[in-house]
Design a protein around this motif. Structure first.
Motif, mmCIF file in Angstrom:
data_model
loop_
_atom_site.group_PDB
_atom_site.id
_atom_site.type_symbol
_atom_site.label_atom_id
_atom_site.label_comp_id
_atom_site.label_asym_id
_atom_site.label_seq_id
_atom_site.Cartn_x
_atom_site.Cartn_y
_atom_site.Cartn_z
ATOM 1 N N ALA A 1 0.849 -1.208 -0.057
ATOM 2 C CA ALA A 1 -0.015 -0.016 -0.135
ATOM 3 C C ALA A 1 0.824 1.392 -0.109
ATOM 4 N N PHE A 2 2.164 1.263 0.814
ATOM 5 C CA PHE A 2 2.701 2.209 0.832
ATOM 6 C C PHE A 2 3.577 2.636 -0.601
ATOM 7 N N VAL A 3 3.965 1.654 -1.195
ATOM 8 C CA VAL A 3 4.513 1.613 -2.671
ATOM 9 C C VAL A 3 3.524 2.221 -3.575
ATOM 10 N N LEU A 4 2.137 1.773 -3.459
ATOM 11 C CA LEU A 4 0.852 2.388 -4.395
ATOM 12 C C LEU A 4 0.976 3.996 -4.128
ATOM 13 N N VAL A 5 0.958 4.395 -2.924
ATOM 14 C CA VAL A 5 0.815 5.300 -2.422
ATOM 15 C C VAL A 5 2.139 6.430 -3.108
ATOM 16 N N PRO B 1 -1.079 -4.571 -2.308
ATOM 17 C CA PRO B 1 -1.377 -3.667 -1.024
ATOM 18 C C PRO B 1 -2.262 -4.255 -0.110
ATOM 19 N N ASP B 2 -1.988 -4.029 1.148
ATOM 20 C CA ASP B 2 -2.937 -4.224 2.209
ATOM 21 C C ASP B 2 -2.962 -2.905 3.026
ATOM 22 N N PHE B 3 -4.258 -2.024 2.779
ATOM 23 C CA PHE B 3 -4.084 -0.628 3.391
ATOM 24 C C PHE B 3 -4.463 -0.704 5.060
ATOM 25 N N SER B 4 -4.681 -1.944 5.495
ATOM 26 C CA SER B 4 -4.951 -1.852 6.741
ATOM 27 C C SER B 4 -3.472 -1.684 7.559
ATOM 28 N N GLN B 5 -2.488 -1.895 6.766
ATOM 29 C CA GLN B 5 -0.961 -1.608 7.071
ATOM 30 C C GLN B 5 -0.598 -0.241 7.103
ATOM 31 N N LEU B 6 -1.538 0.580 6.328
ATOM 32 C CA LEU B 6 -1.087 1.999 5.910
ATOM 33 C C LEU B 6 -1.456 3.055 7.084
ATOM 34 N N SER B 7 -0.675 3.814 7.532
ATOM 35 C CA SER B 7 -1.215 4.864 8.505
ATOM 36 C C SER B 7 -1.204 6.280 7.794
ATOM 37 N N ALA B 8 -1.820 7.253 8.468
ATOM 38 C CA ALA B 8 -1.628 8.643 7.721
ATOM 39 C C ALA B 8 -0.163 8.922 7.881
ATOM 40 N N LYS B 9 0.500 8.428 8.993
ATOM 41 C CA LYS B 9 2.032 8.939 9.026
ATOM 42 C C LYS B 9 2.580 8.312 7.778
ATOM 43 N N GLY B 10 2.317 7.091 7.206
ATOM 44 C CA GLY B 10 2.931 6.323 6.025
ATOM 45 C C GLY B 10 2.825 7.278 4.834
ATOM 46 N N VAL B 11 1.259 7.786 4.844
ATOM 47 C CA VAL B 11 1.049 8.574 3.470
ATOM 48 C C VAL B 11 1.971 9.674 3.312
#
Ligand code: TRP
Length: 469
Positions: free
Chosen positions: A62-66, A230-240
């Protein structure tokens, strides 16, 4: 004017201190050299060291995608704007923005965006040089065979040993600093051009080889799943936020570096096409680095979220097992240092060009002045790993503070200044002509992204940082 018939890339480094007119500053000798220099700036520790470890720490796919979305919607448009401002202004970033602002009848204060950029580049260099020093320190370590047969734990201990030794960190960090200053000070023509021609393809081939090795020796399927499902449950606002900050970092944006390089770009080169290619090359290298590292992480039971030491702990395990690993490892870290140096050059260029062009300081002096200050800042950063590990500002060491401040605040701020300047201060016709995007549809897309999309995204980042969104 000095020798208008011999305008080459190198002449910019040796350009006389008081030279102000565009023609006497010199230009890259070709479009290809600009592409190499810009790619050299973009591809660096950000791709091979930082991308894998922040991807690992933020859950992967998910991070890679963002991150890729940030590159496409914010990074590339901003990259084009920076190059365009540099080429149009034909000066150091502060000077170029001041000149264009004057021409547009706007406030000369816009040049402060250029100052901010030069300052940001300086802060980045503080921690960047330290990491480049890690890579250089690992060249003799790899060649000596110290990696042979190490497992995760032994490799971790080797790395910890390096971090605990300020003398060694300083030695290697200063060596990288000296190399940077030498190139920036003496003239870039032959050195940078020739180094880049060999280095970029070499690094690429070596990375491909490592991916091949990791595919055979590591858990490639797990790595592919980790990076691309992507597993969006792994992605936090901080990650974005981190993904956005990293899009700036990896494309060398928000500090004026690409403006400085753009100011030596000949007319007639397509800014859009070149920028796209630079961004593509940069992204491919980052993904390859991920594909080389994560199979080994999973196969060796290492922790993907281990942090800044990730590649320095993971790759030695592979070098210690593969045939000719001593040599391959040594070569890899040499390439990493060279990739880092082509980036440190671009990080120091805006500040040094500004000192020389604004104050008429001789280039050599500007380089020494900057270098001395950098040696101090770098030392503060490297002590973060040993003597000063307990000294923290807001829960961060000096090293982490430099990283956090620049990636989350200063680069986005510089980027915001740049897009507002381009989209709202400069006239549309001027920008259209200067950027040279022929197709009206593409130009409108870019123009609207710059005027609305990018500023909104960056403001959201700031609101998030102060806890409002
Ligand atoms: N892009 C480089 C990397 O990924 C770092 C870098 C070079 C940079 N020049 C810059 C970052 C200017 C911000 C601004 O390693």
């Amino acid at each position: 004017m000095t020798e208008p018939s011999r305008l080459t890339a190198g002449s910019f480094a040796g350009a006389s201190a008081t030279a102000r007119s565009a023609s006497s500053r010199g230009l890259w000798s070709s479009r290809w050299v600009f592409f190499l220099a810009a790619t050299g700036s973009a591809v660096g520790l950000g791709n091979i060291w930082k991308f894998p470890y922040i991807t690992g720490a933020n859950g992967g796919g998910a991070f890679v995608l963002v991150y890729i979305a940030c590159i496409l919607t914010i990074g590339i448009p901003l990259l084009m704007a920076e190059v365009m401002i540099g080429r149009r202004g034909r000066q150091n970033p502060a000077g170029a923005m001041g000149r264009l602002a004057r021409e547009a009848g706007a406030s000369p204060h816009w040049r402060k965006v250029g100052w901010l950029g030069a300052f940001t580049g300086f802060l980045i260099l503080g921690f960047y040089l330290v990491v480049a020093g890690w890579a250089l320190a690992y060249v003799p370590t790899a060649l000596s065979g110290a990696f042979s047969g190490v497992d995760g734990q032994a490799s971790g201990a080797l790395f910890e040993g390096l971090l605990a030794d300020p003398g060694r960190l300083a030695l290697y960090g200063l060596a990288v600093l000296a190399a940077t200053l030498l190139i920036v000070g003496l003239g870039v023509r032959d050195g940078l051009e020739r180094a880049l021609r060999l280095l970029m393809p070499g690094l690429f081939v070596l990375l491909l080889g490592l991916v091949g090795y990791a595919a055979v020796a590591g858990d490639f399927a797990a790595a592919l799943r980790f990076l691309f499902v992507p597993d969006f449950s792994q992605l936090s606002a901080k990650g974005v936020l981190l993904a956005l900050g990293h899009a700036f970092f990896t494309l060398s944006l928000g500090c004026g570096a690409m403006m400085a390089y753009g100011s030596y770009l000949p007319e007639g080169t397509s800014i859009a096409r070149t920028s796209l290619l630079v961004a593509l090359a940069d992204t491919v290298v980052a993904l390859l680095a991920g594909l080389a590292i994560f199979p080994l992480v999973f196969a060796n039971g290492l922790e993907p979220g281990a942090g800044p030491g990730l590649i320095f702990v993971t790759l030695p395990i592979a070098f210690g097992q593969m045939p000719l690993g001593q040599l391959v490892g040594g070569l890899f870290f040499v390439m990493l240092v060279l990739a880092a140096v082509t980036s440190t050059i671009s990080l120091s260029e805006p500040g040094i060009a500004w000192l020389t062009e604004r104050f008429g300081i001789r280039r050599g002096r500007a380089v020494l002045l900057t270098g001395s200050l950098l040696a101090l800042l770098g030392t503060a950063c490297l002590l973060s790993f040993n003597h000063w590990a307990e000294y923290q500002l807001f829960g961060r060491t000096v090293f982490d503070t430099m990283d956090y401040l620049t990636a989350n605040w200063l680069m986005p701020l510089g980027g915001l200044g740049t897009v507002l300047f381009t989209g709202w201060v400069l006239r549309r016709e001027l920008v259209h002509e200067a950027v040279g995007i022929g197709r009206p549809g593409w130009f409108s897309l870019w123009w609207n992204l710059l005027r609305y999309g990018t500023p909104v995204a960056i403001v959201l980042v700031f609101l998030n940082l102060i806890g409002l969104v």
